[in-house]
Design an enzyme around this catalytic site. Structure first.
Site, PDB file in Angstrom:
ATOM      1  N   CYS A   2       0.864  -1.181   0.000  1.00 26.78           N
ATOM      2  CA  CYS A   2       0.000   0.000   0.000  1.00 26.78           C
ATOM      3  C   CYS A   2       0.898   1.228   0.000  1.00 26.78           C
ATOM      4  CB  CYS A   2      -0.940   0.114   1.207  1.00 26.78           C
ATOM      5  SG  CYS A   2      -2.063  -1.258   1.393  1.00 26.78           S
ATOM      6  N   ARG A  28       3.286   0.046  -5.191  1.00 24.19           N
ATOM      7  CA  ARG A  28       3.117  -0.568  -3.871  1.00 24.19           C
ATOM      8  C   ARG A  28       1.768  -1.271  -3.727  1.00 24.19           C
ATOM      9  NH1 ARG A  28       6.775   1.166  -0.219  1.00 24.19           N
ATOM     10  NH2 ARG A  28       5.408   0.546   1.462  1.00 24.19           N
ATOM     11  N   TRP A  73      -3.042  -2.454  -1.571  1.00 24.24           N
ATOM     12  CA  TRP A  73      -2.764  -3.855  -1.860  1.00 24.24           C
ATOM     13  C   TRP A  73      -3.452  -4.616  -0.734  1.00 24.24           C
ATOM     14  CZ3 TRP A  73      -0.310  -8.031   0.511  1.00 24.24           C
ATOM     15  CH2 TRP A  73       0.006  -9.104  -0.339  1.00 24.24           C
ATOM     16  N   ASN A  99      -0.948   1.584   6.036  1.00 23.09           N
ATOM     17  CA  ASN A  99      -0.205   0.539   5.329  1.00 23.09           C
ATOM     18  C   ASN A  99       0.304  -0.419   6.390  1.00 23.09           C
ATOM     19  OD1 ASN A  99       1.610  -0.921   3.704  1.00 23.09           O
ATOM     20  ND2 ASN A  99       3.240   0.568   4.050  1.00 23.09           N
ATOM     21  N   GLY A 100       0.091  -1.739   6.192  1.00 16.89           N
ATOM     22  CA  GLY A 100       0.576  -2.704   7.182  1.00 16.89           C
ATOM     23  C   GLY A 100      -0.581  -3.491   7.774  1.00 16.89           C
ATOM     24  N   GLU A 469      15.341 -17.974 -10.675  1.00 16.80           N
ATOM     25  CA  GLU A 469      14.986 -16.569 -10.888  1.00 16.80           C
ATOM     26  C   GLU A 469      14.219 -16.400 -12.209  1.00 16.80           C
ATOM     27  OE1 GLU A 469      14.594 -13.830  -9.702  1.00 16.80           O
ATOM     28  OE2 GLU A 469      14.806 -12.360 -11.300  1.00 16.80           O
ATOM     29  N   LYS A 473      10.565 -14.636 -12.793  1.00 17.32           N
ATOM     30  CA  LYS A 473      10.315 -13.548 -13.750  1.00 17.32           C
ATOM     31  C   LYS A 473       9.151 -13.897 -14.675  1.00 17.32           C
ATOM     32  CE  LYS A 473      11.760 -10.884 -12.483  1.00 17.32           C
ATOM     33  NZ  LYS A 473      12.595 -10.919 -11.299  1.00 17.32           N
ATOM     34  N   GLU A 476       5.663 -14.169 -12.696  1.00 17.04           N
ATOM     35  CA  GLU A 476       5.034 -12.975 -12.128  1.00 17.04           C
ATOM     36  C   GLU A 476       4.477 -12.023 -13.173  1.00 17.04           C
ATOM     37  OE1 GLU A 476       7.510 -10.438  -9.624  1.00 17.04           O
ATOM     38  OE2 GLU A 476       9.231 -10.810 -10.898  1.00 17.04           O
ATOM     39  N   HIS A 492      15.262 -37.120 -11.537  1.00 18.21           N
ATOM     40  CA  HIS A 492      14.728 -37.574 -10.243  1.00 18.21           C
ATOM     41  C   HIS A 492      13.256 -37.214 -10.085  1.00 18.21           C
ATOM     42  CE1 HIS A 492      18.750 -38.719  -9.054  1.00 18.21           C
ATOM     43  NE2 HIS A 492      19.179 -37.553  -9.482  1.00 18.21           N
ATOM     44  N   LYS A 586       5.336  -4.218  -5.241  1.00 14.87           N
ATOM     45  CA  LYS A 586       6.786  -4.117  -5.341  1.00 14.87           C
ATOM     46  C   LYS A 586       7.478  -4.353  -4.006  1.00 14.87           C
ATOM     47  CE  LYS A 586      10.695  -2.927  -7.301  1.00 14.87           C
ATOM     48  NZ  LYS A 586      11.331  -4.016  -8.057  1.00 14.87           N
TER      49      LYS A 586
HETATM   50  O1  M6R Z   1      12.840  -5.238  -2.152  1.00 15.52           O
HETATM   51  P1  M6R Z   1      13.348  -6.636  -2.042  1.00 15.52           P
HETATM   52  O2  M6R Z   1      14.531  -6.894  -2.923  1.00 15.52           O
HETATM   53  O3  M6R Z   1      13.650  -7.034  -0.613  1.00 15.52           O
HETATM   54  O4  M6R Z   1      12.172  -7.546  -2.535  1.00 15.52           O
HETATM   55  C1  M6R Z   1      12.265  -8.932  -2.477  1.00 15.52           C
HETATM   56  C2  M6R Z   1      11.218  -9.607  -3.326  1.00 15.52           C
HETATM   57  O5  M6R Z   1       9.943  -9.256  -2.893  1.00 15.52           O
HETATM   58  C3  M6R Z   1      11.371  -9.253  -4.801  1.00 15.52           C
HETATM   59  O6  M6R Z   1      12.645  -9.573  -5.281  1.00 15.52           O
HETATM   60  C4  M6R Z   1      10.324 -10.007  -5.653  1.00 15.52           C
HETATM   61  O7  M6R Z   1      10.580 -11.363  -5.641  1.00 15.52           O
HETATM   62  C5  M6R Z   1      10.301  -9.447  -7.071  1.00 15.52           C
HETATM   63  N1  M6R Z   1       8.981  -9.039  -7.415  1.00 15.52           N
HETATM   64  C6  M6R Z   1      10.693 -10.425  -8.101  1.00 15.52           C
HETATM   65  O8  M6R Z   1      10.782  -9.834  -9.347  1.00 15.52           O
END
Ligand code: M6R
Length: 591
Positions: A2, A28, A73, A99-100, A469, A473, A476, A492, A586
């Site tokens: 948020c 956010r 959010w 927020n929180g 990773e 990508k 998401e 396996h 984010k």
């Molecule tokens: O701000 P941060 O690097 O601590 O965030 C960690 C993850 O939330 C962040 O890397 C998330 O996995 C990304 N959306 C991936 O692209």
């Protein structure tokens, strides 16, 4: 998550200003939005489901010099207009954005209900204005009532509150970020992140955990929420520009940030050498070094296990930050925790830091956002200097994190200069790679596989965390089911998933594991997979070949670039907005 933003001061278009400002915080959260403006001792509110980016700030251009806004959010309660912020007391005289999570909200709500308060939403946040109202029966002063309410909250939160009668904006934080923007001519801005007010000021003051701030637009007072003691604050000038935080000519932040890796990797590499050597020494002298991060940052930590092993002959341990508290048995005052985070605000990482500190261990933070909570709370910190990263999908932050971790590994091996040279050469190779012809080639592959619903990625050594990773990508932003595996693990179990035409990407380098990963790729091809090799050399194992430069120990940085671009085009070709993936935000400031 948020985004919250508030203003009080001499400007008379506060509503329009906070609406325009909060658009910069949409990364956010973007389920719904809302604004409350004070005008002639009345609070007027607008809120809606959907993204705030489509909202015309001019609709809020009426006379008002105090306003708060929110982009949500959802945590407690679905995405509805009633659950959108701001929340108000029944009389509409107190407005709050939050927020929180207020963890003890059920108990507080029950108590307030018994006193006759009526709640309209399913959120934890709605108890805040009601509790402030209740506290106003004990004190006349709005700020004191907010303080008394905050003293009862459990959990991690940041909030902004205003009332209809006083010219007072109150903010408080415990665990979620809040930053004050200071402008002698305009007044005070308070937001979850700096871009909200960068059109007006670049001078900031940070709230720390357990602090609140009260301003009438002319002066400001920072105090401890519990004791009321004044907390002195420094003013800090922001060095990056609003242009860096905007899309420019790009259609999406994600593509802009991928392309910025032409420069951002070199910025990460150009660190103060003495500082890198000091950190290398700290790892050498530690009795146990642990690396933690979440999501993409976690994959950088995982890759560094290989960097420290291969380059520095040194063992370090990776754990996802959310799992780290279970490692507390291994921690002692001589242990070192290295935390990696783009935002510097991730709740799980902050929790891991707390665990390490409770055992007397030292914390080193590798972060992108200067002034973030993680950077300020760590014993040592290093900035990756990637510049603002707005897209939810982390791209340039990852390569910056990998570069810094590799640099430290080289420093431990007394080869800092060699490491720096290799990484700067790699940055130059990535610059060459990011040319229109190469990007077109990746678009063509995206076109070929865009309708597929399953996709697998394999790698070995540092390309294994890069395979994980790659899966993040692709998942998401395109919503394709993607999974990463260590190449040797296929036989396996996972190989049973392969059908005729299943796209499988192999991340390959030119190193001691090349033969192994190529034979894993051939095993996939033999089961009908459509194989896509990301590799310096062509191989019969590949149906498609995406050539990458041979970067030796820095291959992880190079191999992830075409996958970032592929993910972007898969999203766009499937009609998804890569900057605003569903269900994500984010900065993950909740546990
Ligand atoms: O701000 P941060 O690097 O601590 O965030 C960690 C993850 O939330 C962040 O890397 C998330 O996995 C990304 N959306 C991936 O692209």
């Amino acid at each position: 998550m948020c985004g919250i933003f508030g203003y009080v001061g001499s400007r008379i278009n506060a509503g329009q200003m906070v609406i325009d400002g909060i658009k910069h915080l949409e990364y956010r959260g973007y389920d719904s939005w809302g604004v409350a403006c004070k005008k002639d001792n009345e609070i007027s509110v607008a809120k809606e489901i959907g993204k705030i980016s489509g909202v015309n700030g001019e609709d809020f251009a009426f006379h008002s010099s105090q306003a708060i806004a929110h982009t949500r959010w959802a945590t407690h309660g679905g995405v509805t207009e009633l659950n959108a912020h701001p929340h108000l007391n029944e009389e509409g005289t107190i407005a709050v954005v939050h927020n929180g999570i207020i963890e003890n909200y059920t108990e507080l709500r029950d108590e307030l209900k018994k006193k006759g308060h009526i709640f309209l939403s399913e959120t934890d946040s709605e108890i805040i204005p009601h509790l402030i109202e209740e506290e106003l029966t004990n004190t006349q002063d709005f700020a004191s009532a907010v303080r008394r309410a905050c003293q009862r909250f459990e959990g991690r939160y940041a909030l902004l509150a205003m009332d209809s009668t006083s010219q007072t904006l109150v903010a408080a934080r415990t665990g979620s970020p809040l930053i004050v923007g200071v402008s002698p001519q305009d007044g005070y801005f308070i937001a979850s992140d700096i871009p909200a007010f960068m059109d007006y000021t670049r001078t900031v003051q940070y709230l720390d955990d357990g602090e609140m701030v009260v301003t009438d637009g002319k002066s400001i007072l920072f105090t401890d929420i519990e004791t009321g003691e004044e907390r002195p604050k420094r003013e800090i000038e922001i060095t990056w520009t609003i242009e860096q935080a905007q899309k420019g000519d790009f259609e999406h932040y994600m593509l802009k940030e991928i392309m910025e890796q032409k420069d951002s990797i070199a910025r990460a590499v150009n660190q103060d050498e003495d500082q890198i050597l000091t950190l290398a020494n700290a790892i050498r002298n530690a009795r146990g070094t642990f690396l933690v991060g979440c999501g993409t940052a976690g994959k950088a930590c995982m890759a560094s296990e290989y960097f420290f092993s291969v380059i520095a002959d040194h063992h370090v341990n990776f754990a996802p930050a959310s799992e780290f508290k279970l490692y507390h048995h291994f921690l002692q005052p001589e242990s070192l925790l290295i935390v990696v985070s783009q935002s510097g605000e991730t709740a799980d990482v902050l929790e891991a830091m707390k665990v390490a500190k409770s055992k007397g261990a030292k914390v080193l933070a590798i972060v992108n956002v200067e002034g973030s909570t993680i950077e300020r709370e760590a014993d040592y910190s290093l900035l990756i200097n990637a510049g603002p990263e707005r897209a939810v999908a982390s791209t340039k932050a990852l390569t910056g994190q990998l570069a810094v971790l590799m640099l430290i590994a080289y420093a431990m091996a007394d080869k800092l200069k060699d490491g720096k040279t290799l990484l700067l050469e790699t940055a130059a190779m990535i610059n060459d790679m990011l040319n229109p012809r190469y990007i077109q080639r990746i678009q063509d592959i995206a076109e070929l596989i865009k309708e597929k619903e399953d996709l697998y990625i394999i790698g070995k050594s540092w390309n294994y965390p890069m395979a994980l990773e790659s899966a993040i990508k692709i998942q998401e932003v395109s919503y394709i089911h993607a999974e990463g595996f260590a190449g040797g693990e296929l036989k396996h179990g996972p190989i049973a998933l392969i059908e005729e035409g299943t796209p499988c990407i192999a991340l390959v380098g030119n190193d001691e594991v090349t033969t192994d990963i190529l034979s894993n790729t051939i095993e996939l091809k033999a089961r009908g997979a459509h194989t896509i090799g990301v590799a310096p050399e062509r191989s019969e194992a590949f149906d498609e070949w995406l050539k990458v430069p041979d970067a030796g120990t820095a291959q992880a940085l190079v191999n992830i670039i075409p996958i970032q671009i592929l993910s972007y085009f898969l999203a766009v070709k499937r009609g998804k907005n890569p900057d605003m993936p569903r269900n994500l935000a984010k900065s993950v400031t909740v546990k």
